[in-house]
Design an enzyme around this catalytic site. Structure first.
Site, PDB file in Angstrom:
ATOM      1  N   THR A  23       0.833  -1.197   0.000  1.00 47.22           N
ATOM      2  CA  THR A  23       0.000   0.000   0.000  1.00 47.22           C
ATOM      3  C   THR A  23       0.870   1.251   0.000  1.00 47.22           C
ATOM      4  O   THR A  23       0.618   2.212  -0.732  1.00 47.22           O
ATOM      5  CB  THR A  23      -0.905   0.009   1.248  1.00 47.22           C
TER       6      THR A  23
ATOM      7  N   GLU B 174      20.053 -24.301   1.034  1.00 48.90           N
ATOM      8  CA  GLU B 174      20.264 -23.328  -0.038  1.00 48.90           C
ATOM      9  C   GLU B 174      21.743 -23.207  -0.382  1.00 48.90           C
ATOM     10  O   GLU B 174      22.113 -23.033  -1.546  1.00 48.90           O
ATOM     11  CB  GLU B 174      19.702 -21.961   0.351  1.00 48.90           C
TER      12      GLU B 174
ATOM     13  N   ASP C  15      12.277 -29.785  -5.230  1.00 45.84           N
ATOM     14  CA  ASP C  15      13.515 -30.125  -5.926  1.00 45.84           C
ATOM     15  C   ASP C  15      13.399 -31.503  -6.555  1.00 45.84           C
ATOM     16  O   ASP C  15      13.808 -31.722  -7.693  1.00 45.84           O
ATOM     17  CB  ASP C  15      14.691 -30.150  -4.941  1.00 45.84           C
TER      18      ASP C  15
HETATM   19  P1  ADP Z   1       0.848  -4.088   2.771  1.00 48.28           P
HETATM   20  O1  ADP Z   1       0.031  -3.201   1.905  1.00 48.28           O
HETATM   21  O2  ADP Z   1       1.943  -4.795   2.029  1.00 48.28           O
HETATM   22  O3  ADP Z   1       0.081  -5.020   3.634  1.00 48.28           O
HETATM   23  P2  ADP Z   1       1.437  -1.609   4.090  1.00 48.28           P
HETATM   24  O4  ADP Z   1       1.931  -0.803   2.959  1.00 48.28           O
HETATM   25  O5  ADP Z   1       0.038  -1.402   4.516  1.00 48.28           O
HETATM   26  O6  ADP Z   1       1.666  -3.163   3.794  1.00 48.28           O
HETATM   27  O7  ADP Z   1       2.432  -1.412   5.310  1.00 48.28           O
HETATM   28  C1  ADP Z   1       1.959  -1.053   6.587  1.00 48.28           C
HETATM   29  C2  ADP Z   1       2.938  -0.114   7.285  1.00 48.28           C
HETATM   30  O8  ADP Z   1       4.182  -0.767   7.532  1.00 48.28           O
HETATM   31  C3  ADP Z   1       3.308   1.085   6.454  1.00 48.28           C
HETATM   32  O9  ADP Z   1       2.382   2.106   6.596  1.00 48.28           O
HETATM   33  C4  ADP Z   1       4.663   1.460   7.011  1.00 48.28           C
HETATM   34  O10 ADP Z   1       4.525   2.183   8.208  1.00 48.28           O
HETATM   35  C5  ADP Z   1       5.252   0.137   7.359  1.00 48.28           C
HETATM   36  N1  ADP Z   1       6.108  -0.376   6.272  1.00 48.28           N
HETATM   37  C6  ADP Z   1       5.942  -1.523   5.598  1.00 48.28           C
HETATM   38  N2  ADP Z   1       6.925  -1.709   4.679  1.00 48.28           N
HETATM   39  C7  ADP Z   1       7.710  -0.623   4.760  1.00 48.28           C
HETATM   40  C8  ADP Z   1       8.894  -0.209   4.062  1.00 48.28           C
HETATM   41  N3  ADP Z   1       9.443  -0.969   3.101  1.00 48.28           N
HETATM   42  N4  ADP Z   1       9.442   0.972   4.406  1.00 48.28           N
HETATM   43  C9  ADP Z   1       8.905   1.731   5.375  1.00 48.28           C
HETATM   44  N5  ADP Z   1       7.801   1.405   6.070  1.00 48.28           N
HETATM   45  C10 ADP Z   1       7.206   0.236   5.783  1.00 48.28           C
HETATM   46 ZN    ZN Z   2      15.795 -26.836  -2.617  1.00 50.33          ZN
END
Ligand code: ADP
Ligand code: ZN
Length: 591
Positions: A197, A414, A491
């Protein structure tokens, strides 16, 4: 009093009637579709007898002469009164209620009517609440999200893969001029909380366009037609705002693969899905609208969604490795008073299999603890305590709880694949070795076969089998025969398939000579089955022994690679080669 029983009785009979109705409908010529203006004209000329008013986007009606028509439902306030004033009958039961033989089962019909009344009441309510949700989204798209790529850490490959989308949105004309087909849809897939998101918002933020967010689950469990209507509303609103990003979370809820044998294709989800596909193919190329869908798993999606011109760009957003976690922690600590004693890299090392969201949660708990103590800064103890709060709150099946034994097994498994590849097929590229589980399977190991060749050589196929067997062989050498795990099932499948092809299709087996077993089978000759099994088992065993011997000879290297994996979780090709050559030197000098 007997409401419940009546309802159940009604439900049963209702089901039967619905089935009968569907059969009936199947043989029934469809009603004539007229435009809303034609409909108004017919109303004014007094040609309309009855309207079946329901909260659907289509309105059924009956002319005075008994023929049927359908038209768009204006869904406006006071519509019923207007109709009644014109002496038109308004029936709020569904059309199906009318098509039954009303005379014969008066009782049944009244129960059924009650049932429909119940259902339609509910459907109207649900639809209304849904509409409310939608219009609130539409009225206030999350505007210019204000989120940028600076708010996303640790998933650089994802950012890289999606960067050009931003340019597409900003300057669609540029691409149109070159005749390039613009991506309309992107699927981000990966475990929850990994920032899908967030990335979608950042795309909108970076491009400076509005962000419309909905969830696939908002579209299910509503009655036929409503979901499709909502999709159309959503896209209408989006198009009115010009360029934008439309985000559909949990897109699998409306785009799941159809079950086999359920090809009928007119249930609610299909209609919603079809509406989505139709809207997407209706964009003009220079419009600058991009739809981003998110799902935990790519493989459950309906292939129709993934075709070119639809969601044809697929980007995996995986769990972060230790370096990624460190980046995310640093970012999330920016506006938190962190004590100098906190070693964020150590925190990153302790938080194996944590998603970005979980890391955020961890720091938040720590901040709360620090605030409660009025300590002024977040201390290492706060993070320790928060760690247990977060872990305790997790379900058992959660990956964070993966036993250290499992981690070690994965690391050696791995490492086995990677090392054998480097030794027996150095021309193959090992792009990445990792022990972070991906959506594709337990551990992670990616290797690419020399790409631009038309034929595989026998040695290539042999090597592929050996590489596949190396995971199991490493497990056996390090942990003993009794402790080998189920981790090798993929595998073994792969190895067996390649070997079968070699023997039955390519004339590469000993016993078969140049005969194609496939042709033999097609001619009904089956006696050779035992022979094939015997031969493949022998070949497979000899490959396995060979692989095992290589790994035994290079056990110090295997261990060094596995240790590096346990520490860093992901190794790229360069790091892998470094470890191999350094350990090899050490082995030589100590020999
Ligand atoms: P998803 O949509 O994959 O379920 P979200 O985007 O809703 O995850 O992530 C939820 C919260 O987690 C974000 O609002 C942020 O605060 C934190 N977060 C997740 N991944 C990251 C990232 N790569 N960098 C910074 N914050 C992150
Ligand atoms: Zn393997």
């Amino acid at each position: 009093m007997h409401n419940k029983r009546k309802l159940i009785l009604g439900l049963g009979i209702g089901m039967l009637l619905i089935i009968a109705y569907l059969v009936f409908l199947y043989f029934q010529p469809g009603p004539q579709k007229i435009s809303y203006n034609e409909f108004l004209q017919a109303v004014n000329e007094g040609r309309v007898k009855r309207i079946y008013l329901q909260d659907k986007d289509i309105l059924n009606g009956l002319y005075m002469d008994g023929t049927e028509f359908i038209t768009d439902n204006p869904r406006k306030e006071g519509f019923k009164e207007e109709l009644l004033k014109k002496n038109i009958e308004v029936d709020e039961r569904s059309r199906e209620g009318q098509l039954m033989n009303a005379g014969s089962f008066i009782l049944t019909v009244s129960v059924f009517g009650a049932l429909i009344y119940f259902l339609s009441n509910r459907s109207v309510k649900q639809a209304q609440s849904g509409m409310g949700k939608l219009s609130s989204i539409s009225a206030h798209p999350e505007g210019e999200t204000g989120v940028t790529f600076n708010d996303v850490a640790g998933i650089d490959e994802v950012k890289e893969s999606i960067r050009d989308i931003i340019d597409f949105i900003k300057n669609p004309e540029k691409y149109v001029r070159y005749g390039a087909r613009l991506p309309r849809g992107v699927i981000l897939y990966g475990p929850p909380g990994t920032g899908k998101t967030l990335v979608a918002k950042a795309v909108a933020g970076e491009a400076g366009v509005p962000f419309y967010a909905v969830s696939g689950s908002d579209f299910v469990q509503i009655y036929v037609g409503v979901g499709a209507g909502r999709i159309r509303d959503l896209f209408k609103k989006a198009r009115e705002s010009g360029k934008c990003v439309i985000f559909i979370d949990e897109i699998d809820a409306l785009g799941k693969k159809r079950d086999a044998g359920f090809e009928g294709g007119n249930d609610e989800r299909d209609q919603t899905l079809n509406a989505l596909l139709a809207e997407m193919s209706g964009f003009k190329d220079n419009q600058g609208i991009v739809v981003i869908g998110a799902t935990n798993r790519l493989d459950v999606l309906d292939p129709a969604l993934l075709r070119p011109g639809r969601f044809d760009r697929h980007i995996e957003v995986g769990l972060p490795d230790v370096k990624g976690r460190y980046e995310i922690l640093k970012l999330q600590c920016k506006d938190k008073p962190l004590s100098k004693d906190v070693d964020l890299y150590a925190v990153a090392q302790q938080t194996v299999y944590f998603s970005g969201a979980k890391l955020e949660n961890l720091l938040n708990e720590a901040a709360i603890l620090a605030a409660k103590r009025n300590s002024g800064t977040i201390e290492p103890e706060d993070i320790d305590k928060a760690f247990y709060i977060v872990i305790a709150g997790l379900e058992k099946k959660d990956r964070s709880a993966i036993h250290t034994f499992d981690r070690r097994v994965t690391a050696f498994h791995e490492a086995g694949h990677a090392l054998i590849t480097r030794i027996i097929a150095p021309e193959h590229k090992v792009s990445r070795v990792t022990i972070i589980p991906s959506t594709k399977g337990a551990g992670g190991f990616s290797m690419s076969i020399p790409p631009d060749r038309m034929y595989y050589k026998k040695i290539d196929m042999e090597n592929s089998i050996k590489i596949a067997l190396a995971g199991r062989a490493a497990e056996e050498i390090v942990f003993g025969e009794k402790n080998i795990t189920t981790g090798a099932s993929n595998d073994l499948e792969k190895a067996t398939q390649i070997l079968m092809d070699m023997i039955t299709r390519f004339g590469m087996g000993k016993g078969s000579g140049l005969l194609s077993y496939n042709v033999l089978f097609n001619n009904g000759i089956r006696q050779v089955e035992d022979e094939i099994i015997r031969e493949s088992r022998d070949i497979m065993n000899s490959y396995y022994t060979a692989v095992r011997n290589i790994l035994v000879q290079n056990k110090p290297i295997l261990e060094a690679v596995a240790m590096a994996l346990l520490e860093k979780e992901t190794l790229n090709e360069y790091e892998l080669d470094q470890i191999i050559s350094i350990t090899r030197e050490e082995m030589k000098s100590s020999a």
